[in-house]
Structure formats: structure tokens, C-alpha cells
Design a protein around this motif. Structure first.
Motif, PDB file in Angstrom:
ATOM      1  N   ARG A   1      -8.727  17.447  -6.944  1.00  0.00           N
ATOM      2  CA  ARG A   1      -7.956  16.657  -5.984  1.00  0.00           C
ATOM      3  C   ARG A   1      -6.488  16.701  -6.401  1.00  0.00           C
ATOM      4  NH1 ARG A   1     -10.436  12.553  -6.586  1.00  0.00           N
ATOM      5  NH2 ARG A   1      -9.174  11.725  -8.284  1.00  0.00           N
ATOM      6  N   GLU A   2      -5.637  17.162  -5.499  1.00  0.00           N
ATOM      7  CA  GLU A   2      -4.194  17.265  -5.746  1.00  0.00           C
ATOM      8  C   GLU A   2      -3.456  16.411  -4.724  1.00  0.00           C
ATOM      9  OE1 GLU A   2      -0.786  18.511  -7.751  1.00  0.00           O
ATOM     10  OE2 GLU A   2      -2.884  18.955  -8.258  1.00  0.00           O
ATOM     11  N   THR A   3      -2.688  15.436  -5.204  1.00  0.00           N
ATOM     12  CA  THR A   3      -1.926  14.587  -4.296  1.00  0.00           C
ATOM     13  C   THR A   3      -0.612  15.273  -3.924  1.00  0.00           C
ATOM     14  OG1 THR A   3      -1.073  13.411  -6.233  1.00  0.00           O
ATOM     15  CG2 THR A   3      -2.922  12.414  -5.060  1.00  0.00           C
ATOM     16  N   LEU A   4      -0.148  14.976  -2.705  1.00  0.00           N
ATOM     17  CA  LEU A   4       1.052  15.606  -2.161  1.00  0.00           C
ATOM     18  C   LEU A   4       2.035  14.539  -1.694  1.00  0.00           C
ATOM     19  CD1 LEU A   4      -0.813  18.183   0.131  1.00  0.00           C
ATOM     20  CD2 LEU A   4       0.020  18.604  -2.199  1.00  0.00           C
TER      21      LEU A   4
ATOM     22  N   LYS B   1       0.829  -1.192   0.000  1.00  0.00           N
ATOM     23  CA  LYS B   1       0.000   0.000   0.000  1.00  0.00           C
ATOM     24  C   LYS B   1       0.870   1.250   0.000  1.00  0.00           C
ATOM     25  CE  LYS B   1      -3.768  -2.227   2.526  1.00  0.00           C
ATOM     26  NZ  LYS B   1      -4.627  -2.200   3.746  1.00  0.00           N
ATOM     27  N   SER B   2       0.450   2.242  -0.767  1.00  0.00           N
ATOM     28  CA  SER B   2       1.146   3.529  -0.823  1.00  0.00           C
ATOM     29  C   SER B   2       0.361   4.559  -0.027  1.00  0.00           C
ATOM     30  CB  SER B   2       1.285   4.000  -2.272  1.00  0.00           C
ATOM     31  OG  SER B   2       2.031   3.089  -3.042  1.00  0.00           O
ATOM     32  N   THR B   3       1.055   5.270   0.858  1.00  0.00           N
ATOM     33  CA  THR B   3       0.414   6.344   1.614  1.00  0.00           C
ATOM     34  C   THR B   3       0.288   7.578   0.724  1.00  0.00           C
ATOM     35  OG1 THR B   3       1.300   5.527   3.707  1.00  0.00           O
ATOM     36  CG2 THR B   3       0.558   7.825   3.648  1.00  0.00           C
ATOM     37  N   VAL B   4      -0.890   8.160   0.718  1.00  0.00           N
ATOM     38  CA  VAL B   4      -1.182   9.298  -0.155  1.00  0.00           C
ATOM     39  C   VAL B   4      -1.722  10.457   0.678  1.00  0.00           C
ATOM     40  CG1 VAL B   4      -2.566  10.118  -2.098  1.00  0.00           C
ATOM     41  CG2 VAL B   4      -1.711   7.771  -2.087  1.00  0.00           C
ATOM     42  N   TRP B   5      -1.132  11.634   0.509  1.00  0.00           N
ATOM     43  CA  TRP B   5      -1.660  12.868   1.084  1.00  0.00           C
ATOM     44  C   TRP B   5      -2.337  13.644  -0.033  1.00  0.00           C
ATOM     45  CZ3 TRP B   5      -1.382  14.133   6.252  1.00  0.00           C
ATOM     46  CH2 TRP B   5      -0.543  13.340   7.043  1.00  0.00           C
TER      47      TRP B   5
ATOM     48  N   ASP C   1       4.892   9.640  -5.441  1.00  0.00           N
ATOM     49  CA  ASP C   1       5.609   9.420  -6.687  1.00  0.00           C
ATOM     50  C   ASP C   1       4.849  10.021  -7.859  1.00  0.00           C
ATOM     51  OD1 ASP C   1       6.574   6.070  -5.670  1.00  0.00           O
ATOM     52  OD2 ASP C   1       7.544   8.017  -5.306  1.00  0.00           O
ATOM     53  N   HIS C   2       5.576  10.310  -8.912  1.00  0.00           N
ATOM     54  CA  HIS C   2       4.979  10.916 -10.104  1.00  0.00           C
ATOM     55  C   HIS C   2       3.887  10.032 -10.689  1.00  0.00           C
ATOM     56  CE1 HIS C   2       4.611  13.359 -13.692  1.00  0.00           C
ATOM     57  NE2 HIS C   2       4.863  12.300 -14.442  1.00  0.00           N
ATOM     58  N   SER C   3       4.066   8.711 -10.632  1.00  0.00           N
ATOM     59  CA  SER C   3       3.066   7.791 -11.190  1.00  0.00           C
ATOM     60  C   SER C   3       1.728   7.921 -10.467  1.00  0.00           C
ATOM     61  CB  SER C   3       3.571   6.348 -11.112  1.00  0.00           C
ATOM     62  OG  SER C   3       3.836   5.976  -9.762  1.00  0.00           O
ATOM     63  N   LEU C   4       1.781   8.110  -9.137  1.00  0.00           N
ATOM     64  CA  LEU C   4       0.533   8.296  -8.392  1.00  0.00           C
ATOM     65  C   LEU C   4      -0.079   9.656  -8.665  1.00  0.00           C
ATOM     66  CD1 LEU C   4       1.159   6.657  -4.893  1.00  0.00           C
ATOM     67  CD2 LEU C   4      -0.223   5.830  -6.797  1.00  0.00           C
ATOM     68  N   ASP C   5       0.760  10.659  -8.883  1.00  0.00           N
ATOM     69  CA  ASP C   5       0.250  11.979  -9.282  1.00  0.00           C
ATOM     70  C   ASP C   5      -0.640  11.851 -10.505  1.00  0.00           C
ATOM     71  OD1 ASP C   5       0.978  13.931  -7.499  1.00  0.00           O
ATOM     72  OD2 ASP C   5       2.964  14.218  -8.356  1.00  0.00           O
ATOM     73  N   GLU C   6      -0.145  11.151 -11.512  1.00  0.00           N
ATOM     74  CA  GLU C   6      -0.886  11.014 -12.751  1.00  0.00           C
ATOM     75  C   GLU C   6      -2.169  10.213 -12.559  1.00  0.00           C
ATOM     76  OE1 GLU C   6       1.764   9.307 -15.568  1.00  0.00           O
ATOM     77  OE2 GLU C   6       2.747  11.214 -16.047  1.00  0.00           O
ATOM     78  N   ALA C   7      -2.125   9.224 -11.688  1.00  0.00           N
ATOM     79  CA  ALA C   7      -3.294   8.359 -11.495  1.00  0.00           C
ATOM     80  C   ALA C   7      -4.382   9.011 -10.651  1.00  0.00           C
ATOM     81  CB  ALA C   7      -2.863   7.036 -10.852  1.00  0.00           C
ATOM     82  N   LEU C   8      -3.988   9.790  -9.627  1.00  0.00           N
ATOM     83  CA  LEU C   8      -4.956  10.262  -8.643  1.00  0.00           C
ATOM     84  C   LEU C   8      -5.353  11.725  -8.788  1.00  0.00           C
ATOM     85  CD1 LEU C   8      -3.642   8.470  -5.433  1.00  0.00           C
ATOM     86  CD2 LEU C   8      -5.507   7.794  -6.930  1.00  0.00           C
ATOM     87  N   ASP C   9      -4.490  12.564  -9.334  1.00  0.00           N
ATOM     88  CA  ASP C   9      -4.873  13.966  -9.515  1.00  0.00           C
ATOM     89  C   ASP C   9      -6.029  14.052 -10.510  1.00  0.00           C
ATOM     90  OD1 ASP C   9      -2.812  14.552  -7.860  1.00  0.00           O
ATOM     91  OD2 ASP C   9      -1.591  15.625  -9.335  1.00  0.00           O
ATOM     92  N   GLY C  10      -7.010  14.883 -10.196  1.00  0.00           N
ATOM     93  CA  GLY C  10      -8.118  15.008 -11.138  1.00  0.00           C
ATOM     94  C   GLY C  10      -9.293  15.759 -10.554  1.00  0.00           C
TER      95      GLY C  10
END
Length: 228
Positions: free
Chosen positions: A179-182, A150-154, A185-194
Motif C-alpha cells: 500500500r503506497e499513499t499519494l 480527518k485527513s484525506t488519503v489517496w 504529508d510525510h507523517s502519514l506516509d510513514e504511518a500508512l505505507d506498508g
């Protein structure tokens, strides 16, 4: 006659020293009166978003305290209504035919300022700061399941929200934000930002109860009219 006049004058002086209470006809409807200094607000906060390029539903519950009808602050919890089919290849070592779904859940603290609040309209700006977990769930052909690390996401979610009361007990609302992730990793930025957005129906249960109790017309507009 003089004796009766003196009694009325004495009663008038007594009433003049007491606080004035608004008539019941104008104080029993929350769409028309000033809100209490504090009150608890509970809300189903279901919304839609784009995650990993797909439209998904996110189910949420929020609990907050409202001050003077202007500021709300509280916390909520969210999770995907369904898993998102993963676009990545299933890791080697898992059985052939294994399927993969992305899962996302988080909790958030939030504050919301109400810029406009009238008997009909409400316009507010919620801001949420959350932390959660993002992971992939694998379902094997035999029905067993496993997960990757699991990846922790802020995340930070600013938005704007509004609703309109059609009747004292019924309203419709819309909202949109981002929604902006903080610190991920860059890969999660692309997947979750939106974007995040929603449309909802709102029932004001207190006013619905009063409509039934006082036998008001269900679709009446009279309680939106101010009295001088």
C-alpha cells in the motif's frame, strides 16, 4: 430396411446443422468449463497490514464484473476491524485519562488480470486505486467520544493473488502486496505505507449446490479430470 436407413440419414443431416452441446457431465462444474462472457463477482476481501508499526486487520467487500474469465473490474470498501492505539500524546484540553485510537477507512476502484486460470489454479494481479479518511478517535473517561480533523488519503495497492481448489466447491488462497499513499504529508506516509497480505478459505457456492443436488461425493476429485 432401406426406409429405416433413409430416416436415420435424414436425422443425421439435421443434427449436423445444429450447434454441438457438451455433455452434461462435463458442463455442470465451474471448475472445468469456460466461464461465461460476463459474470458478477462478489467477495469478502479481508486482509492484514502494517499501519503505524502495528499488525492490523482490514475488513473489505468487493463487487466486480468479470469478462471472459480473464479480466475483473469493480469497486470495494474497507475499514479497520479495530482501532489502532495511537502513539502520539493526547492533545491538551482533553480530560485526563482520555485514550486515542487511529481510524482508517477508504473506498477503491480495482482491476484484476488473471494470468493463469485452470480447473485447479488461479493466479492474478489486482491493482487498486483508493481514497479515504484517516483520523484519530478520542474516548473520554466519561464514555463520550470526539475526533480530530480527518485527513484525506489517496492510495495505490498493487498485489498478487492465487488460489488452489482442493475440491470443486472448496479452495484456499493467499495474496500479498504493498500500500503506497499519494499526495499526503510525510507523517502519514510513514504511518500508512506498508505491506498487505492475506490467507483465505474460498467456498464456491454454485459447485457446492451442484454437489448436493446431483448427490456427488463431497470430497471427490473426479470432476478435475478432463475427458477426451
Amino acid at each position: 430396411m432401406n426406409h429405416l436407413l433413409k430416416k436415420w440419414l435424414g436425422l443425421g443431416l439435421l443434427m449436423g446443422g445444429l450447434p454441438v452441446v457438451a455433455p452434461a457431465a462435463t458442463a455442470d462444474d465451474s471448475s472445468r468449463v469456460r466461464q461465461a462472457h460476463r459474470r458478477v463477482v462478489f467477495q469478502f476481501d479481508n486482509r492484514y497490514s502494517i499501519i503505524d508499526g502495528k499488525l492490523v486487520g482490514i475488513n473489505g467487500l468487493k463487487l466486480a464484473v468479470e469478462w471472459k474469465g480473464r479480466l475483473r473490474a469493480g469497486a470495494g470498501g474497507y475499514l479497520l476491524s479495530n482501532g489502532i492505539p495511537s502513539q502520539e500524546e493526547v492533545p491538551t484540553g482533553l480530560p485526563t485519562g482520555t485514550t486515542a485510537e487511529l481510524r482508517f477507512r477508504y473506498v477503491a476502484a480495482y482491476a484484476e488480470y488473471l494470468f493463469i486460470r485452470s480447473n485447479r489454479w488461479e493466479l492474478s494481479a489486482p491493482l487498486q486505486l483508493g481514497v479515504g479518511r484517516f483520523f484519530t478517535s478520542f474516548e473520554h473517561p466519561d464514555g463520550n467520544k470526539s475526533k480530530d480533523a480527518k485527513s484525506t488519503v489517496w492510495l495505490l495497492e498493487p498485489s498478487a493473488s492465487s488460489h488452489f481448489r482442493v475440491f470443486p466447491w472448496f479452495g484456499i488462497g493467499v495474496g500479498a502486496g504493498w500500500r503506497e499513499t499519494l499526495f499526503v504529508d510525510h507523517s502519514l506516509d510513514e504511518a500508512l505505507d506498508g505491506p498487505i497480505f492475506y490467507g483465505r478459505v474460498k467456498l464456491f457456492l454454485g459447485d457446492l449446490y451442484k454437489t448436493a443436488r446431483f448427490k456427488r461425493k463431497l470430497f471427490s476429485q473426479q470432476h478435475f479430470r478432463y475427458q477426451n
